[in-house]
Motif scaffolding. Structure first.
Motif, mmCIF file in Angstrom:
data_model
loop_
_atom_site.group_PDB
_atom_site.id
_atom_site.type_symbol
_atom_site.label_atom_id
_atom_site.label_comp_id
_atom_site.label_asym_id
_atom_site.label_seq_id
_atom_site.Cartn_x
_atom_site.Cartn_y
_atom_site.Cartn_z
ATOM 1 N N UNK A 119 6.142 -8.405 -16.439
ATOM 2 C CA UNK A 119 4.950 -7.546 -16.464
ATOM 3 C C UNK A 119 3.746 -8.204 -15.809
ATOM 4 N N UNK A 120 3.032 -7.409 -15.044
ATOM 5 C CA UNK A 120 1.783 -7.807 -14.385
ATOM 6 C C UNK A 120 1.970 -8.900 -13.333
ATOM 7 N N UNK A 121 3.213 -9.200 -12.955
ATOM 8 C CA UNK A 121 3.441 -10.144 -11.866
ATOM 9 C C UNK A 121 2.910 -9.525 -10.579
ATOM 10 N N UNK A 122 2.133 -10.274 -9.798
ATOM 11 C CA UNK A 122 1.477 -9.689 -8.629
ATOM 12 C C UNK A 122 2.248 -9.891 -7.328
ATOM 13 N N UNK A 123 2.984 -10.994 -7.206
ATOM 14 C CA UNK A 123 3.641 -11.321 -5.943
ATOM 15 C C UNK A 123 5.085 -10.835 -5.918
ATOM 16 N N UNK A 124 5.530 -10.384 -4.732
ATOM 17 C CA UNK A 124 6.928 -10.000 -4.530
ATOM 18 C C UNK A 124 7.645 -11.226 -3.990
ATOM 19 N N UNK A 125 8.358 -11.926 -4.863
ATOM 20 C CA UNK A 125 8.895 -13.225 -4.452
ATOM 21 C C UNK A 125 10.317 -13.478 -4.920
ATOM 22 N N UNK A 126 10.987 -12.460 -5.479
ATOM 23 C CA UNK A 126 12.364 -12.651 -5.897
ATOM 24 C C UNK A 126 13.120 -11.338 -5.725
ATOM 25 N N UNK A 127 14.410 -11.326 -6.114
ATOM 26 C CA UNK A 127 15.239 -10.158 -5.881
ATOM 27 C C UNK A 127 14.826 -8.949 -6.720
ATOM 28 N N UNK A 128 14.634 -9.084 -8.044
ATOM 29 C CA UNK A 128 14.190 -7.904 -8.808
ATOM 30 C C UNK A 128 12.861 -7.346 -8.296
#
Length: 346
Positions: free
Chosen positions: A189-198
């Protein structure tokens, strides 16, 4: 003003159209012919072995570890790896096509250019220019970006250039809607960066829902970042399966949600720059792409040869893009010309 009764011919055409819609099974039988199309390119960087979507080519010689116990027959000549593509939801298995291609090139960079460019022009941007307009017509998702060798700043097409999406907020949806999508893929939740597969799958879905026409993402985060599927000496297919394994769960969620999304025609392409040959799991001079979309008929347009080489009836990469355009129902498959795979279209 005078009114006109429908002609017998118009009634017949309407009846045939309704019958075709009903044949789509889980999809809305009365779906609007103005469905918004979107192409999602999930790039398997480095070139995956043909065991995933041309499994029957290796059944007799046992290459890439293929056995009768680890493949799945989907019909119309399509045999897939049971634990990966064969484990996708029924709606995906019912609309999956294997499309061979051949470019005659050996190096990663040259083969990538052949797949993703037409000379200096980007195939992604050419497709975006042929689809309905959007504030963000073409997006490149996550920190992996484009594969090495592909032009990073190609000419714009009808004023369209791509945008790199590294944060969920860049997808253009409201925060609450983004959180609902991220929850579906188990994103923190609330993670801002797109940095993994999910996070990548969540961002791709958000972009599709925000009317982005073409979305590109590398989805393998295992191994070398510049060529994850470059599985030399993997004649058993063990390493290739290990790299694919973490992709399958998120891909299953994504396809289930996209193929049942009302008012949309989402076509998903899974491919790399080539496949692998035997012995040594070396670079093939072409490969087999997997295409999944609601107007596709499950089947194979030609399996690979037993040594992993492209099938004898493989067409150039441009024909693959023409097939994608037809699956997206672009008028006349413009701008990519014709393709030889009409038997795989509904």
């Amino acid at each position: 003003m005078p009114t006109h009764s429908p002609s017998r011919r118009s009634l017949l055409k309407a009846g045939l159209a309704a019958a075709g819609a009903l044949a789509l099974g889980p999809f809305d039988a009365l779906a609007s012919p103005r469905e918004r199309p979107a192409l999602v390119v999930l790039w398997l960087n480095g070139g995956p072995a043909g065991l995933f979507n041309s499994a029957d080519a290796f059944l007799a010689n046992g290459a890439f570890g293929v056995t009768s116990g680890n493949i799945r027959a989907l019909g119309n000549g399509l045999y897939v790896d049971a634990a990966s593509l064969g484990a996708l939801p029924p709606v995906a298995l019912a609309h999956m096509a294997a499309v061979p291609f051949k470019h005659g090139l050996y190096s990663h960079n040259d083969a990538r250019v052949a797949m993703l460019q037409a000379g200096p022009r980007s195939q992604l941007l050419r497709m975006a220019a042929a689809l309905p307009g959007s504030p963000l017509s073409c997006a490149i998702v996550n920190r992996l970006g484009l594969p090495v060798g592909v032009a990073s700043d190609p000419p714009a097409e009808r004023g369209i250039a791509w945008q790199h999406v590294h944060r969920f907020a860049d997808a253009g949806l409201a925060a609450a809607e983004r959180e609902d999508i991220r929850h579906a893929y188990g994103v923190t939740p609330r993670l801002s960066a797109v940095e993994d597969l999910p996070g990548t799958f969540a961002a791709v879905e958000a972009l599709v829902r925000a009317d982005t026409s073409v979305v590109f993402a590398q989805i393998a985060f295992t191994g070398r970042e510049d060529r994850q599927f470059d599985t030399h000496h993997d004649d058993s297919g063990k390493l290739a399966r290990q790299i694919m394994a973490p992709i399958t769960p998120g891909l299953s969620v994504f396809l289930q949600r996209m193929l049942t999304l009302r008012g949309r025609n989402v076509v998903t392409l899974l491919t790399g720059e080539f496949s692998r040959t035997l012995p040594g799991a070396d670079h093939a001079q072409g490969g087999t792409a997997t295409v999944i979309g609601k107007y596709l008929r499950t089947g194979s347009a030609g399996r690979q040869l037993p040594d992993g080489s492209p099938s004898e009836n493989s067409a150039a990469p441009e024909a693959l893009w023409a097939f994608l355009a037809a699956a997206l129902r672009v008028d006349g498959a413009a701008p990519f010309g014709s393709h030889p795979h009409s038997q795989l279209l509904i």
